[in-house]
Design an enzyme around this catalytic site. Structure first.
Site, PDB file in Angstrom:
ATOM      1  N   HIS A 269       0.882  -1.162   0.000  1.00 36.04           N
ATOM      2  CA  HIS A 269       0.000   0.000   0.000  1.00 36.04           C
ATOM      3  C   HIS A 269       0.924   1.217   0.000  1.00 36.04           C
ATOM      4  O   HIS A 269       2.090   1.115   0.417  1.00 36.04           O
ATOM      5  CB  HIS A 269      -0.902   0.017   1.242  1.00 36.04           C
ATOM      6  CG  HIS A 269      -1.942  -1.062   1.210  1.00 36.04           C
ATOM      7  ND1 HIS A 269      -2.002  -2.066   2.133  1.00 36.04           N
ATOM      8  CD2 HIS A 269      -2.961  -1.287   0.339  1.00 36.04           C
ATOM      9  CE1 HIS A 269      -3.008  -2.874   1.829  1.00 36.04           C
ATOM     10  NE2 HIS A 269      -3.595  -2.430   0.751  1.00 36.04           N
TER      11      HIS A 269
ATOM     12  N   ASP B 242       2.490   1.623   3.227  1.00 40.09           N
ATOM     13  CA  ASP B 242       3.433   0.567   3.643  1.00 40.09           C
ATOM     14  C   ASP B 242       4.842   0.973   3.205  1.00 40.09           C
ATOM     15  O   ASP B 242       5.836   0.598   3.821  1.00 40.09           O
ATOM     16  CB  ASP B 242       3.128  -0.777   2.960  1.00 40.09           C
ATOM     17  CG  ASP B 242       1.801  -1.389   3.383  1.00 40.09           C
ATOM     18  OD1 ASP B 242       1.478  -1.320   4.577  1.00 40.09           O
ATOM     19  OD2 ASP B 242       1.114  -1.958   2.509  1.00 40.09           O
TER      20      ASP B 242
HETATM   21  C1  XUL Z   1      -9.131  -6.198   0.744  1.00 37.08           C
HETATM   22  C2  XUL Z   1      -7.955  -6.571  -0.007  1.00 37.08           C
HETATM   23  C3  XUL Z   1      -6.853  -5.572   0.013  1.00 37.08           C
HETATM   24  C4  XUL Z   1      -6.175  -5.430  -1.302  1.00 37.08           C
HETATM   25  C5  XUL Z   1      -5.102  -4.411  -1.391  1.00 37.08           C
HETATM   26  O1  XUL Z   1     -10.123  -7.132   0.745  1.00 37.08           O
HETATM   27  O2  XUL Z   1      -7.891  -7.652  -0.549  1.00 37.08           O
HETATM   28  O3  XUL Z   1      -5.924  -5.958   0.967  1.00 37.08           O
HETATM   29  O4  XUL Z   1      -5.619  -6.664  -1.657  1.00 37.08           O
HETATM   30  O5  XUL Z   1      -5.524  -3.131  -1.156  1.00 37.08           O
END
Ligand code: XUL
Ligand code: MN
Length: 345
Positions: free
Chosen positions: A51, A54
Site C-alpha cells: 500500500h 506501507d
Molecule cells: C481487501 C484486499 C486488500 C487489497 C489491497 O479485501 O484484498 O488488501 O488486496 O488493497
C-alpha cells in the site's frame, strides 16, 4: 501438458499482522517492517506488494519527504534481493474518505482520492514498478438513494483516466470485491471493472488482479473468473487465498477450505502460461487470530507449499483421460477422476 507458466510469489506486509478483528484488539506484537522483509527471502518469496503507506511512513508529508522515504524503501528492497510488485493507494482509512473517494458526493473527498492516487504512482516509480492496484473499498453505498449510481460509474472512469494521463507508463489493476466494507460495492466484479476499462482513454493499460475470496463472495468461481480475465489478456496478478462460504472476507490459507477449487485455479494459471510475462502469484492471506506470534507466518509458507503441491498434481494430470471424459460427456466420472487424482489414487 506443455506450459510456459513461471511461478514466483509475492505477499503484502499487511499479511503479517497483529490479529485484531472487529470484535477484539491485537493478539500479537507488531513486527517491524525490516523484520518482515527478512521473512520474504526466508520463505522463498520474491515480490513485495505495497500500500502507499506501507512504502512510506505517511503520504501526507511533503512530496520531497515522501520521495526520499520511497527511495530508502527501494534500497532496502535491493539489499534483500526483493522487488516491488505493485503499489495500492489506501483510500479507505482517512476520515475524508468515510463516504468513498473517487465516487464520493463531497468534491473534497474526490480530490483527495485523486491526489493520493497520483502519490501512489510517484511512489511506484521510485520502487521500480509500473503496477498500481486499486481495491475501491469505499466506492459504493449503504443506503441506495444516497448516491447517483450512473454518475458514480462516470466518476470511476474519470479517476482511472486521471491516473492513466498522469503517468503514461503505469498499468492499473482493479481488484474487485462485491461487499465489505460497503453493503454494495460499485464495480463489484472483474467483469464490471473490465467493462469500465474499455471506456478509459487507454484500455491497454487497465487490467485486473483477481482475489479468490472476492470472487467467492460474489458467488463466482475464481478459476472461471481468472480464465475470463486471461481471455482479455488482463490477468496481471492474483491474490490467492480461500473462503468458507458467503460471509466476511476471510483470507484463509490457499486450498485449506476447498482443495478442488484451489486445484482449478492452479490448473487455469498453468494451462494459460501465467507468469510468462513476469506476473507474480500473489497471496493475500491472514494468519488466524489464534496463531501465536513467531508462528504467524506459517499461513504464507503453507499456502505456497499447497500451491506447489497442487502444481505437481496439475502437471501429472492425465489430460488424455480428461479429454476422453469431455468428449464422451461423462462428467460424473470426470469429477470422480479429478477427486481421485487429488487424493493420489
Ligand atoms: C481487501 C484486499 C486488500 C487489497 C489491497 O479485501 O484484498 O488488501 O488486496 O488493497
Ligand atoms: Mn486482496
Amino acid at each position: 501438458m506443455g506450459s510456459k507458466a513461471q511461478f514466483r510469489f509475492s505477499f503484502g506486509p499487511w499479511n503479517i499482522h497483529e490479529g485484531a478483528d472487529v470484535f477484539g484488539p491485537d493478539v500479537r506484537e507488531s513486527v517491524p517492517f525490516s523484520e518482515k522483509l527478512a521473512v520474504y527471502k526466508n520463505l522463498g518469496f520474491e515480490g513485495v506488494q505495497f500500500h502507499d503507506d506501507d512504502a512510506v511512513s505517511d503520504v501526507d508529508v511533503s512530496h520531497d519527504q515522501m520521495i526520499k522515504e520511497a527511495k530508502e524503501m527501494k534500497k532496502a528492497l535491493d539489499n534483500e534481493g526483493l522487488v516491488a510488485e505493485f503499489v495500492a493507494p489506501r483510500l479507505w482509512e482517512h476520515p475524508i474518505t468515510a463516504d468513498g473517494g473517487y465516487t464520493a458526493n463531497d468534491p473534497k473527498a474526490r480530490e483527495y482520492a485523486l491526489e493520493r492516487s497520483k502519490k501512489a504512482i510517484d511512489i511506484a516509480n521510485e520502487l521500480g514498478t509500473k503496477k498500481i492496484v486499486l481495491w475501491p473499498a469505499r466506492e459504493g453505498i449503504y443506503v441506495n438513494e444516497s448516491k447517483d449510481h450512473r454518475l458514480s460509474s462516470q466518476r470511476f472512469v474519470h479517476a482511472l483516466n486521471t491516473m492513466l494521463e498522469y503517468d503514461k507508463g503505469i498499468k492499473i489493476l482493479g481488484e474487485m470485491k462485491p461487499n465489505e466494507p460497503m453493503d454494495h460495492a460499485y464495480v463489484p466484479t472483474t467483469g464490471h471493472f473490465l467493462s469500465l476499462a474499455y471506456k478509459t482513454v487507454d484500455p491497454e493499460r487497465v487490467g485486473t488482479l483477481i482475489e479468490s475470496a472476492h470472487a467467492i463472495l460474489a458467488g463466482l468461481d475464481p478459476a472461471i473468473e481468472m480464465a475470463f480475465a486471461i481471455y482479455h489478456d488482463k490477468l496481471w496478478s492474483v491474490h490467492l487465498n480461500d473462503q468458507n462460504g458467503l460471509k466476511f472476507d476471510e483470507d484463509r490459507v490457499f486450498g485449506a477450505i476447498n482443495l478442488k477449487r484451489a486445484f482449478d485455479q492452479v490448473l487455469v494459471l498453468y494451462e494459460n502460461d501465467f507468469g510468462a510475462n513476469g506476473e507474480f502469484v500473489g497471496l493475500d492471506i491472514k494468519a488466524i487470530r489464534t496463531q501465536k506470534a513467531g508462528e504467524a507466518t506459517r499461513h504464507l509458507a503453507n499456502s505456497k507449499e499447497i500451491f506447489l503441491l497442487l502444481l505437481d498434481v496439475v502437471k501429472s494430470l492425465d489430460t488424455r483421460k480428461l479429454e476422453e471424459y469431455r468428449s464422451s460427456r461423462n462428467y460424473e466420472d470426470l469429477e470422480l477422476f479429478i477427486i481421485k487424482t487429488l487424493m493420489g489414487k
